[in-house]
Design a protein around this motif. Sequence first.
Motif, PDB file in Angstrom:
ATOM      1  N   THR A   2      10.911 -10.231  23.303  1.00 33.55           N
ATOM      2  CA  THR A   2      10.904  -9.249  24.378  1.00 33.55           C
ATOM      3  C   THR A   2      10.109  -8.019  23.953  1.00 33.55           C
ATOM      4  N   LYS A   3       9.204  -7.612  24.815  1.00 32.08           N
ATOM      5  CA  LYS A   3       8.391  -6.444  24.511  1.00 32.08           C
ATOM      6  C   LYS A   3       9.200  -5.157  24.660  1.00 32.08           C
ATOM      7  N   ILE A   4       8.822  -4.163  23.886  1.00 29.32           N
ATOM      8  CA  ILE A   4       9.383  -2.821  24.053  1.00 29.32           C
ATOM      9  C   ILE A   4       8.618  -2.158  25.193  1.00 29.32           C
ATOM     10  N   LYS A   5       9.371  -1.714  26.212  1.00 32.42           N
ATOM     11  CA  LYS A   5       8.737  -1.133  27.397  1.00 32.42           C
ATOM     12  C   LYS A   5       8.783   0.390  27.314  1.00 32.42           C
ATOM     13  N   ILE A   6       7.617   0.995  27.486  1.00 28.91           N
ATOM     14  CA  ILE A   6       7.492   2.454  27.399  1.00 28.91           C
ATOM     15  C   ILE A   6       6.867   2.970  28.685  1.00 28.91           C
ATOM     16  N   VAL A   7       7.490   3.979  29.281  1.00 30.17           N
ATOM     17  CA  VAL A   7       6.904   4.659  30.434  1.00 30.17           C
ATOM     18  C   VAL A   7       6.320   5.984  29.962  1.00 30.17           C
ATOM     19  N   HIS A   8       5.050   6.199  30.260  1.00 29.58           N
ATOM     20  CA  HIS A   8       4.362   7.441  29.913  1.00 29.58           C
ATOM     21  C   HIS A   8       4.287   8.320  31.158  1.00 29.58           C
ATOM     22  N   ILE A   9       4.658   9.594  31.019  1.00 23.21           N
ATOM     23  CA  ILE A   9       4.627  10.531  32.141  1.00 23.21           C
ATOM     24  C   ILE A   9       3.727  11.698  31.765  1.00 23.21           C
ATOM     25  N   LEU A  10       2.780  12.051  32.662  1.00 20.12           N
ATOM     26  CA  LEU A  10       1.821  13.102  32.309  1.00 20.12           C
ATOM     27  C   LEU A  10       0.989  13.516  33.511  1.00 20.12           C
ATOM     28  N   SER A  30       0.954  -7.203  22.582  1.00 19.23           N
ATOM     29  CA  SER A  30       1.879  -8.342  22.518  1.00 19.23           C
ATOM     30  C   SER A  30       3.297  -7.890  22.185  1.00 19.23           C
ATOM     31  N   GLU A  31       3.437  -6.653  21.684  1.00 22.18           N
ATOM     32  CA  GLU A  31       4.751  -6.131  21.325  1.00 22.18           C
ATOM     33  C   GLU A  31       5.216  -4.988  22.217  1.00 22.18           C
ATOM     34  N   ASP A  49      -5.215  -1.926  28.555  1.00 26.73           N
ATOM     35  CA  ASP A  49      -4.588  -2.137  27.258  1.00 26.73           C
ATOM     36  C   ASP A  49      -5.614  -2.674  26.259  1.00 26.73           C
ATOM     37  N   LYS A  50      -5.139  -3.050  25.099  1.00 20.57           N
ATOM     38  CA  LYS A  50      -6.016  -3.493  24.015  1.00 20.57           C
ATOM     39  C   LYS A  50      -6.819  -4.727  24.389  1.00 20.57           C
ATOM     40  N   SER A  51      -6.262  -5.555  25.281  1.00 25.14           N
ATOM     41  CA  SER A  51      -6.938  -6.778  25.719  1.00 25.14           C
ATOM     42  C   SER A  51      -7.753  -6.569  26.990  1.00 25.14           C
ATOM     43  N   LEU A  52      -7.933  -5.287  27.370  1.00 28.90           N
ATOM     44  CA  LEU A  52      -8.692  -4.889  28.561  1.00 28.90           C
ATOM     45  C   LEU A  52      -8.024  -5.324  29.866  1.00 28.90           C
ATOM     46  N   ASN A  53      -6.717  -5.537  29.809  1.00 32.29           N
ATOM     47  CA  ASN A  53      -5.959  -5.814  31.031  1.00 32.29           C
ATOM     48  C   ASN A  53      -5.553  -4.493  31.671  1.00 32.29           C
ATOM     49  N   PRO A  54      -5.618  -4.386  33.016  1.00 31.87           N
ATOM     50  CA  PRO A  54      -5.186  -3.145  33.666  1.00 31.87           C
ATOM     51  C   PRO A  54      -3.695  -2.907  33.478  1.00 31.87           C
ATOM     52  N   ILE A  55      -3.316  -1.647  33.341  1.00 31.10           N
ATOM     53  CA  ILE A  55      -1.925  -1.269  33.110  1.00 31.10           C
ATOM     54  C   ILE A  55      -1.330  -0.722  34.407  1.00 31.10           C
ATOM     55  N   LYS A  56      -0.089  -1.096  34.674  1.00 30.23           N
ATOM     56  CA  LYS A  56       0.578  -0.636  35.885  1.00 30.23           C
ATOM     57  C   LYS A  56       0.707   0.883  35.870  1.00 30.23           C
TER      58      LYS A  56
END
Length: 379
Positions: A2-10, A30-31, A49-56
């Motif tokens: 299970t990935k660690i999920k982080i929400v960034h606010i800014l 991946s983590e 992200d690192k794999s060039l996938n768009p981030i929500k």
Amino acid sequence: MTKIKIVHILHSIGGVDVSLRLILENIDSSEFENIIIHGNSDTMNPFYDKSLNPIKEYKLPISREISIIDDFISIVKAYRIIRKEKPNLIHAHSAKGGVIGRSIGTLTGIKVLYTPQAFSFLSTSNKIKRNVFLYIEKLFSKGNSLLLASSMSELNRGLKEVGFNQNKVLLFNNAIEPIKEISKLSIEKTWPDNYICTVGRPSYQKNIEMMVRVLYEVKKVREIYLVIMGVGPVSGQLESVKKLIKELDLSENITLLDWTTRKDVHSIISKSQLYISTARYEGLPYSVIESLALAIPCVVSNCDGNRDLIIDDYNGYVIKEDHDIIDFSNKIINLLKNKNVFDKFSANAKKTFEQHFNILEKIKDLESIYSAQKNKFYN
């Protein structure tokens, strides 16, 4: 796993935007799963992200200025997003992100890492405003948040002035990727080949008026040209800077350059004779880190951030006394005319970057911090 999920606010502009993108593009996707909550009108560029996938990402009425209505709406909507996404951790960037993120952390019990990128109370000379901003910082420091400082100076200020407990402060220095290629300018070059440069909007923080006065003193001794990058829409003191340039007859010695790409910034810094900063305060300035990475010596004011990057008489000069225009100009003149000093500072600048501010190496430290501080509230 299970990935660690982080929400960034800014509010995603300037160095805060750069900081987040560098984290997202280098952290192990991946983590770690990252989600972003940011302003409606701060950046139009998607996050990857690192794999060039768009981030929500979610967009809310988060702005730089204080707005009771918009800030309240942002807290309410961000709270709902947090309840929906169920993250392990909130990472709040900048003062505005810190207020919203730590408010939600208090309501939900989720741990918050707060990275000011320069505390808000440093942004004004008005004593009343400064005390109000400091009070807000002190108030939120007592909750379930930790200070994740972007420099040692910021960490120490958090301890001594804001009042964070020693066990609630962590350090992750701003860092960048090595600059391996210098692209051709995407804008027209309107300045001479021999120049010095800086990045910073005309504002109280960047203290560009002092920089103009320093240039005036240098010009008395030798020919000098200054390129000021980052003169964008939030340059509150632009007109006063233009007026001073005209008064000192420096119109033929200074270019005020609007916002441009980071590749253009790198190109301009890489070909400059040196980098200069007269800032009153910083978090840990990316433009100075970029100068180190490009082996460009710096002459800087003795403020938070600058003093964490430049070691006096090693990779540049730190002007110890505030507003010492003469010392500033003398150090610039000495560096420009003394090739041996320049070469020594240049080599040490590159060494400083490689040892301390390469994100390809340092991202592991942030991954360890995220893993250690993750909240099990929703697990």
